[in-house]
Write an enzyme that holds these catalytic residues in place. Structure first.
Site, PDB file in Angstrom:
ATOM      1  N   GLU A  19       0.823  -1.216   0.000  1.00  0.00           N
ATOM      2  CA  GLU A  19       0.000   0.000   0.000  1.00  0.00           C
ATOM      3  C   GLU A  19       0.854   1.261   0.000  1.00  0.00           C
ATOM      4  O   GLU A  19       0.578   2.230   0.722  1.00  0.00           O
ATOM      5  CB  GLU A  19      -0.951  -0.006   1.199  1.00  0.00           C
ATOM      6  CG  GLU A  19      -1.922  -1.174   1.198  1.00  0.00           C
ATOM      7  CD  GLU A  19      -2.881  -1.164   2.379  1.00  0.00           C
ATOM      8  OE1 GLU A  19      -2.728  -0.308   3.266  1.00  0.00           O
ATOM      9  OE2 GLU A  19      -3.789  -2.010   2.418  1.00  0.00           O
ATOM     10  N   GLU A  40      -4.435  -8.839   0.909  1.00  0.00           N
ATOM     11  CA  GLU A  40      -5.124  -8.585   2.174  1.00  0.00           C
ATOM     12  C   GLU A  40      -6.614  -8.566   1.902  1.00  0.00           C
ATOM     13  O   GLU A  40      -7.069  -7.912   0.955  1.00  0.00           O
ATOM     14  CB  GLU A  40      -4.720  -7.238   2.801  1.00  0.00           C
ATOM     15  CG  GLU A  40      -3.341  -7.214   3.417  1.00  0.00           C
ATOM     16  CD  GLU A  40      -3.015  -5.871   4.062  1.00  0.00           C
ATOM     17  OE1 GLU A  40      -3.946  -5.177   4.522  1.00  0.00           O
ATOM     18  OE2 GLU A  40      -1.824  -5.511   4.089  1.00  0.00           O
TER      19      GLU A  40
END
Length: 919
Positions: free
Chosen positions: A517, A610
């Protein structure tokens, strides 16, 4: 269309792992184990350390690596999916030690023109802590691995020095470690190295008053050459300075020398650091073709010639070689220039190769390569490497193929801390985590968001677990003011190469993840260029495994997505804030976008790096219960701001997340997705979304103490469809709810179930095609017995029962293993359970418990899984949390015998049990 990646994976540094795993009374295969005297000397520096941490950072010495920006305005509890921001520009000072530390990275920088030149002099040489003459007897004696912060105390309150994000523990600060070791005169012709498996962080090392080098990133293993600084025939003084910044992490980083430290003595001619690399080229009709690349270093002042012999053996369950070599390779007269190294290539053919593969459908067979370096009849060096033979294929339409078999990724994300033990690595504690995850059906782990201890990869290799190995949580843009972005430009290449070289040979590692991220998702071509640089570094080290960088923002049309070999998505696959219950929330919003990525990149494997980010507190249930299959946690709807607890109906999520039910649905609708990784497998210290007054996360399927949440059974029902199981929630002790609606949910691997309350049927329900749980949402509470009977294809499959209990009448102890190694490292995990007079588990009991340990062991820590509990982990007094508490017991080193564990509580019966220790 697919891409084939065939990798022979290997556990590097087998001897290292063996020494650490002495808790099992095993000495894995070493040269001596197969009739050869050991040449390498590798000494574990775990004892004899003295430790001192400055009380305040302002009082610390000025031997700093570099200057840092201010972090005063940093707010703890920043949303996990907030956009990272640009770095703050600073001008470095000539007083910093950075120029002397950077040359440590040279061996991991490909372009020699970019190598760092060490300035003259040795900063800190006149500082007292690096001198051998000072009296450090008043420093704290410690044994490694050591986490300076886990002793606490916890910081409480909204303006705490360390907030919930970093676990409310005193991990920031500056500290010193000192130790001594003797180097005999007979070692004068050897190369002497210090191998540090992990130091948190900004490590700088002095030997005998001279600055040797260091490494800033706390998760990277590194080697320092001590040879120029060693005093032979004398006692040598080692000093290590660590500087763990505040506001440097989004989770608990720990602090200190939290992994092992080694003194390694080698011949001047030896196999270079992480110098053996083994790759499966192909497997045809049972015969495996292996390519071995072996680096030979010459640390002498003259050119030399050596012979090389490599023997390959099968490895048994006890880590020892089995039988005779299955292949022997030799090279004669290899020339190695002075102060240089050469890399040789060898090819081996293994007939009837036994392949490494993940459980439960395959077997994790392993091999070992013993490399002998000699001159004439004199053996100069021997190096042992464990490895496995297997093939991987990453298929864009079918998913992951291991040895030709489709393996769906049933994975979880794991942070590096071990709960009440902190960041200090312990083999048994890590093994326990993996065993519970395998019981749930897990077959893969993503290392979030940093390289793990090498022993963890050893466990994954041996237990047949797939691994996504990850390196960075941030690149040039920052998530916290003092995170890795400060050193990214200087250290990203060395850190990345070090991870790959260390971990290359592990069969469990299937992929290299270079970012999580990262803020560069937002910067179009500029961010993609950073990713491309890292991707190219990976390929130069290992062209066989694919790259990944997890995306929670970048979309299929953005340049960032085109860079990596795979499409690695965080939460985007099932959609972010897209369900009706999430429409009022601010932040990233995206519909389910697996199809967009699959269309844009038809040749790339897609997986969910995720997913879920569901939150719950074990055994806590709140009403009303959300009607849909997924809802954001909110005060009064799944969350209680006064108790800072979260309902365990397992429907509630972080604002950017989705419930397990929603994730399962999305995966079923997109069968080309290779599977994914739940956030998270275990609760971890720090990042306590949604209540940052707490110490630890609510994300885990298993709580911080290792107790299963209800969600465990939801995943088990989905991931182990052939395992007969049924699980009812909630508990059935609700005297205040008589006559009130109290929803009952059932998780089962069956296809239907009938619920009974006090013998009366509340109806038979069948799962629909995309349904993951069965719900009876209109049950009116009556005390008594709640029972479910699950069926599969019309045949009874499994049962579960919960009862209304009496008050707690006794505490019962049980232990995961009642025989442990008396080595000072092995652990027993003791569970205390509150039961009523009839022996029924009292699921809402919170009695205060007192633990004691006598005999050949000690009480190391206690916990109860309550994320809000700020009692120090070392306390022998611990309240049960919803009926359960944990005591961690360690056997004394070199003192076999009995350990007696006792527990008592006011007003209820006590209990005890005995643990045997052996040598």
């Amino acid at each position: 269309m697919s891409k084939k990646w065939e990798i022979g994976a290997v556990v590097a540094l087998g001897v290292l792992v063996v020494l650490i795993l002495n808790w099992r009374s095993i000495f894995p295969t070493s040269p001596a184990a197969i009739g050869v005297q050991p040449i390498r000397e590798r000494v574990l520096l775990d004892s004899g350390w003295r430790f001192m941490k400055y009380k305040n950072a302002a009082d610390a010495d000025d031997l700093i690596y570099d200057i840092r920006p201010s972090h005063i305005d940093y707010q703890d509890g920043k949303p996990a999916d907030a956009e990272p921001t640009d770095a703050v520009s600073l001008e470095s000072s000539t007083a910093v030690l950075k120029p002397w530390i950077l040359p440590t990275a040279n061996a991991f920088i490909a372009d020699a023109d970019k190598h760092h030149v060490r300035p003259a002099g040795s900063p800190g040489a006149d500082f007292a802590f690096v001198q051998s003459g000072i009296d450090d007897s008043n420093w704290q004696p410690v044994t490694l691995p050591h986490d300076w912060a886990i002793q606490g105390p916890f910081f409480a309150g909204p303006d705490a020095e360390v907030g919930g994000g970093m676990g409310r523990l005193p991990s920031p600060g500056v500290a010193w470690y000192r130790n001594k070791f003797d180097i005999p005169v007979t070692d004068h012709n050897k190369a002497i190295y210090l191998d540090v498996d992990g130091a948190m962080s900004y490590a700088m090392v002095w030997l005998n008053g001279a600055l040797v080098g260091g490494w800033p990133y706390g998760y990277t293993s590194f080697r320092l050459d001590l040879t120029p600084y060693v005093e032979y025939g004398k006692t040598n003084q080692l000093a290590i300075r660590l500087d763990n910044p505040p506001a440097s992490s989004r989770w608990y980083p720990g602090g200190g020398l939290y992994r092992n430290v080694w003194l390694t003595k080698l011949s001047k001619f030896h196999v270079s650091h992480w110098g053996t690399q083994i790759t499966t080229e192909r497997v045809t009709e049972g015969t495996a073709e292996l390519e071995l690349k072996i680096g030979i270093a010459n640390r002498s002042s003259q050119d030399g010639t050596v012979d090389l012999v490599t023997e390959i053996y099968e490895v048994g369950a006890d880590d020892n070689a089995v039988g005779k070599p299955v292949a022997v390779l030799s090279e004669k007269g290899v020339s190695v220039p002075s102060a240089n190294k050469v890399t040789l290539s060898q090819t081996a053919f293994i007939a009837n190769a036994k392949l490494w593969g993940p459980l439960p459908t395959q077997t994790p067979h392993r091999y070992m390569a013993l490399v002998n370096v000699s001159q004439g009849k004199t053996i100069l060096d021997q190096q042992t490497t464990f490895f496995g033979i297997r093939t991987l294929e990453f298929n864009a339409d079918m998913g992951l193929m291991v040895n030709g078999e489709h393996v769906y990724l049933q994975g979880v994300n794991q942070h590096h801390d071990l709960g009440a033990l902190g960041a200090a690595f312990n083999v048994r504690a890590a093994q326990r985590q993996l065993q519970l995850l395998q019981e749930m059906g897990t077959n893969a782990i993503r290392m979030a968001h940093n390289p793990p201890a090498t022993e963890l990869l050893y466990l994954a290799d041996k237990m047949g677990i797939l691994v996504v190995d990850e390196i960075f949580d941030s690149w040039q843009r920052k998530k916290t003011p003092l995170d890795f972005h400060l050193i990214f430009d200087d250290w990203s290449e060395p850190d990345l190469r070090a991870m790959i070289r260390r971990d290359y040979n592990h069969p469990s590692v299937i992929m290299w993840s270079i970012g999580n991220e990262v803020g560069e998702q937002y910067t179009e071509e500029a961010g993609a260029a950073v990713g491309k640089r890292l991707h190219d570094i990976v390929k130069s080290e290992d062209p066989t495994r694919p790259t990944a960088a997890s995306m929670n923002y970048a979309k299929a049309h953005m340049p960032f997505a085109a860079v990596m070999d795979t499409i690695s998505l965080n939460y985007q696959g099932e959609g972010i804030r897209n369900a009706p219950a999430y429409k009022h929330l601010q932040g990233i919003r995206t519909p389910p976008n697996y199809p967009d990525f699959h269309k844009a990149y038809p040749d790339k494997l897609i997986f969910s790096s995720e997913n879920a980010a569901a939150v719950s507190s074990r055994g806590e249930y709140m009403f009303p219960v959300a009607e849909g299959i997924s809802a954001p946690i909110a005060d009064g709807m799944g969350g209680n701001p006064e108790s800072a607890q979260v309902s365990s109906y397992e429907l509630y999520t972080a604002p950017f997340g989705s419930s397990a039910d929603k994730v399962f649905l999305s995966m079923q609708l997109h069968p080309f997705v290779a599977g994914g990784f739940v956030w998270s497998g275990w609760d971890y210290l720090g990042e306590p979304t949604p209540y940052y007054s707490a110490r630890s996360s609510y994300f885990g399927v298993i709580d911080l103490a290792g107790f299963k949440k209800d969600r465990f059974y939801l995943y088990q029902s989905h991931w182990r469809p052939d395992f007969p199981m049924a699980h009812i929630l909630p508990h059935w002790n609700w005297p205040e709810r008589i006559g009130l609606v109290t929803p009952v949910h059932v998780f089962t691997s069956g296809d239907s179930a009938e619920l009974f309350l006090n013998g009366e049927s509340l109806g038979l329900k069948h799962k629909t095609k995309y349904e993951s749980r069965l719900r009876w949402d209109d049950v009116l509470y009556q005390p008594g017995v709640l029972e479910v009977v699950a069926y599969k294809k019309g045949v009874e499959w499994a049962r579960d029962t919960v009862k209304t209990t009496g008050p707690g009448a006794a505490v019962q102890l049980s232990v995961d293993r009642n025989l442990i190694d008396a080595n000072g490292k092995d652990l027993a995990f003791v569970t205390a359970k509150i039961v009523d007079a009839e022996g029924n588990f009292v699921a809402n009991a919170n009695d205060m418990l007192q633990f004691s340990v006598e005999g050949s062991g000690e009480l190391l820590a206690t916990d109860n899984g309550d994320p809000t509990n700020l009692t120090e982990f070392q306390s022998s007094q611990r309240a049960a949390f919803n009926g359960l508490a944990l005591a961690i017991v360690r056997g004394n080193a070199h003192s076999a015998g009995e350990i007696t564990v006792r527990v008592s509580a006011e007003g209820i019966s006590s209990d005890s049990l005995t643990i045997e220790t052996f040598r």
